[in-house]
Design an enzyme around this catalytic site. Structure first.
Site, PDB file in Angstrom:
ATOM      1  N   GLU A   1      29.363  21.013  28.561  1.00 38.52           N
ATOM      2  CA  GLU A   1      27.993  20.572  28.828  1.00 38.52           C
ATOM      3  C   GLU A   1      27.209  20.529  27.521  1.00 38.52           C
ATOM      4  OE1 GLU A   1      26.224  22.999  31.836  1.00 38.52           O
ATOM      5  OE2 GLU A   1      27.787  22.549  33.316  1.00 38.52           O
ATOM      6  N   PRO A   2      26.054  19.872  27.519  1.00 40.14           N
ATOM      7  CA  PRO A   2      25.260  19.795  26.287  1.00 40.14           C
ATOM      8  C   PRO A   2      24.954  21.159  25.671  1.00 40.14           C
ATOM      9  CG  PRO A   2      24.421  18.231  27.887  1.00 40.14           C
ATOM     10  CD  PRO A   2      25.475  19.029  28.596  1.00 40.14           C
TER      11      PRO A   2
ATOM     12  N   THR B   1      36.584  13.100  28.637  1.00 40.51           N
ATOM     13  CA  THR B   1      37.548  12.018  28.464  1.00 40.51           C
ATOM     14  C   THR B   1      37.688  11.273  29.791  1.00 40.51           C
ATOM     15  OG1 THR B   1      38.770  13.226  26.765  1.00 40.51           O
ATOM     16  CG2 THR B   1      39.941  11.460  27.900  1.00 40.51           C
TER      17      THR B   1
ATOM     18  N   ARG C   1      46.465  25.723  24.168  1.00 41.43           N
ATOM     19  CA  ARG C   1      46.121  25.243  22.833  1.00 41.43           C
ATOM     20  C   ARG C   1      47.289  24.697  22.024  1.00 41.43           C
ATOM     21  NH1 ARG C   1      41.487  29.871  22.312  1.00 41.43           N
ATOM     22  NH2 ARG C   1      39.791  28.510  22.973  1.00 41.43           N
TER      23      ARG C   1
ATOM     24  N   ARG D   1      55.251   1.860  -4.281  1.00 45.57           N
ATOM     25  CA  ARG D   1      54.137   1.492  -5.156  1.00 45.57           C
ATOM     26  C   ARG D   1      54.489   1.840  -6.604  1.00 45.57           C
ATOM     27  NH1 ARG D   1      49.607  -1.633  -6.121  1.00 45.57           N
ATOM     28  NH2 ARG D   1      47.931  -0.424  -7.106  1.00 45.57           N
TER      29      ARG D   1
ATOM     30  N   GLY E   1      45.167   5.706  -2.689  1.00 48.30           N
ATOM     31  CA  GLY E   1      44.057   5.271  -3.538  1.00 48.30           C
ATOM     32  C   GLY E   1      43.093   4.356  -2.800  1.00 48.30           C
TER      33      GLY E   1
ATOM     34  N   GLU F   1      38.915  21.554  22.351  1.00 58.21           N
ATOM     35  CA  GLU F   1      39.759  22.668  22.820  1.00 58.21           C
ATOM     36  C   GLU F   1      39.520  23.921  21.984  1.00 58.21           C
ATOM     37  OE1 GLU F   1      42.562  23.899  25.788  1.00 58.21           O
ATOM     38  OE2 GLU F   1      41.514  22.003  25.516  1.00 58.21           O
ATOM     39  N   GLY F   2      38.289  24.097  21.549  1.00 62.42           N
ATOM     40  CA  GLY F   2      37.931  25.258  20.740  1.00 62.42           C
ATOM     41  C   GLY F   2      37.917  24.893  19.273  1.00 62.42           C
TER      42      GLY F   2
END
Length: 408
Positions: free
Chosen positions: A131-132, A164, A267, A292, A364, A388-389
């Site tokens: 909740e908020p 979600t 978790r 590269r 880069g 989730e914490g």
């Protein structure tokens, strides 16, 4: 009890390769598009349903793997593909687990099929807890559920956030306060069926990362649900509340620690998500460094780049091992005496943020553009240290556990 092992068996390897193929062939090619659109990737979810990934059966099989490695393996491969799309695929599982953990057989059989729909008409579900003013501080939850005995209905009022699939879900599972004097022990979970009056979507969040996953507020205004929508039933709730009131008088802290153990067990799955994102970024950086060239040689020949890659690989592997250990412990009933669940989530989350940042540095200027996926991976990784914490909460849990103090 299964022995702890770092070696997957043949069946697990087959599932891993299958998931990896889906992530590589279906999820990755669509990742940039759905990140830009910031919409739920319904076609990808449907594809996952067609092959059997988007289903309760699949996740149940992984959950009941006696080694404990089924779920973390699945999460790592899907989130290796893309975190936003993967969360859209697995997000319904949060609500399904809530029903499996607390519901009756009848409730499980009635509501979980409606959460997933079918191959031709896929559905999603939402688990609404935060909740908020009540994120980490669950005792501050304000959403209330009041029983109307005359009609055998529960009346829900409040606002949920960070949900979600919130608002677009076919089925919402809502956690609400039924006895404010008992703190988190006075909470209960309710099914809100499709098209129930009074439930609406509030703000849809425009997020920094995981943008293919729908996240929104859910507003509940005099939402009435039948008594049968209380998960577990009223008789079981009344018995649980009576026990909680009695225990609060002479052992409340022990009850709080037992409740925290439940959160600890969930978790490692989030840690596995973080491992998947971190591994993806590491592999992108490794391939780039090999191909590269600067000053006539691949940049991996430069010690500054090579050492970064060495640290990245070491961190990813260490995070996976912590996640696997905690997952094995959870499935085999081992107590988290040192908050091993929080350890795995903390280290994997921080690893994902660090490794994705290092990947950008190795690429880069290219890494800073959306032409390369590491920029998106870095944005996605930020969520792991929050949901989730938060990392701060994980450290608090670990520290208080080591000190023998109660987790509040």
């Amino acid at each position: 009890m299964a022995e702890f092992t770092m070696e997957l068996n043949d069946e697990q390897k087959e599932v891993r390769d299958w998931l990896h193929g889906f992530a590589a062939d279906v999820i990755r090619p669509a990742a940039a598009e759905w990140d830009e659109r910031e919409e739920t990737p319904w076609p990808i979810i449907q594809e996952a349903a067609k092959v059997g990934i988007y289903s309760l059966d699949f996740y149940a099989q992984q959950y009941f793997d006696p080694t404990g490695l089924g779920i973390p393996m699945a999460m790592e491969e899907l989130f290796w593909g893309d975190a936003g799309i993967a969360l859209s695929i697995v997000g319904t599982g949060l609500a399904a687990v809530g029903v499996l953990a607390n519901g009756t057989e009848e409730q499980i059989g009635t509501w979980i099929p409606q959460m997933y729909g079918d191959v031709n008409d896929v559905k999603v579900a939402a688990f609404c807890s935060s909740e908020p003013d009540a994120g980490s501080d669950v005792a501050s939850m304000r959403t209330r559920a009041v029983y109307d005995e005359a009609k055998d209905e529960w009346v829900l009022n409040g606002t949920k956030t960070w949900a979600t699939n919130g608002g677009i879900a076919n089925v919402h599972v809502v956690v609400a306060v039924v006895d404010s004097e008992l703190g988190s022990k006075g909470h209960a979970s309710f099914i809100v069926p499709p098209n129930t009056p009074g439930l609406s979507q509030g703000q849809k969040f425009q997020k920094h990362g995981i943008r293919a996953s729908h996240t929104a507020e859910v507003v509940l205004e005099n939402v009435r649900v039948p008594g049968s929508c209380l998960l577990g039933g009223k008789e079981k709730l009344d018995e649980r509340l009576a026990r909680a009131r009695e225990r609060a008088k002479s052992g409340g802290e022990r009850v709080k620690n037992a409740a925290m153990a439940t959160f600890e067990a969930s978790r490692p799955a989030v840690g596995a998500m973080a491992v998947g994102t971190a591994r993806a970024a590491y592999e992108e950086a490794l391939e780039y460094a090999r191909t590269r060239t600067q000053f006539g040689r691949p940049i991996i020949d430069n010690q500054g780049v090579a050492f970064q890659l060495a640290d990245m690989r070491t961190s990813v592997d260490a995070a996976r091992l912590l996640v696997w250990r905690a997952s094995w412990m959870a499935v085999n009933g081992k107590q988290f005496t040192a908050a091993e669940g929080s350890m795995s989530k903390l280290f994997a989350s921080e690893t994902a943020k660090k490794v994705t940042a290092q990947a950008i540095q190795i690429l880069g200027g290219n890494g800073y553009t959306r032409e390369y996926p590491v920029e998106r991976m870095h944005r996605d990784a930020a969520i792991y240290t929050i949901f989730e914490g938060t990392s701060e909460i994980q450290r608090l849990v670990i520290a208080r556990t080591l000190a023998g103090m109660p987790i509040r």
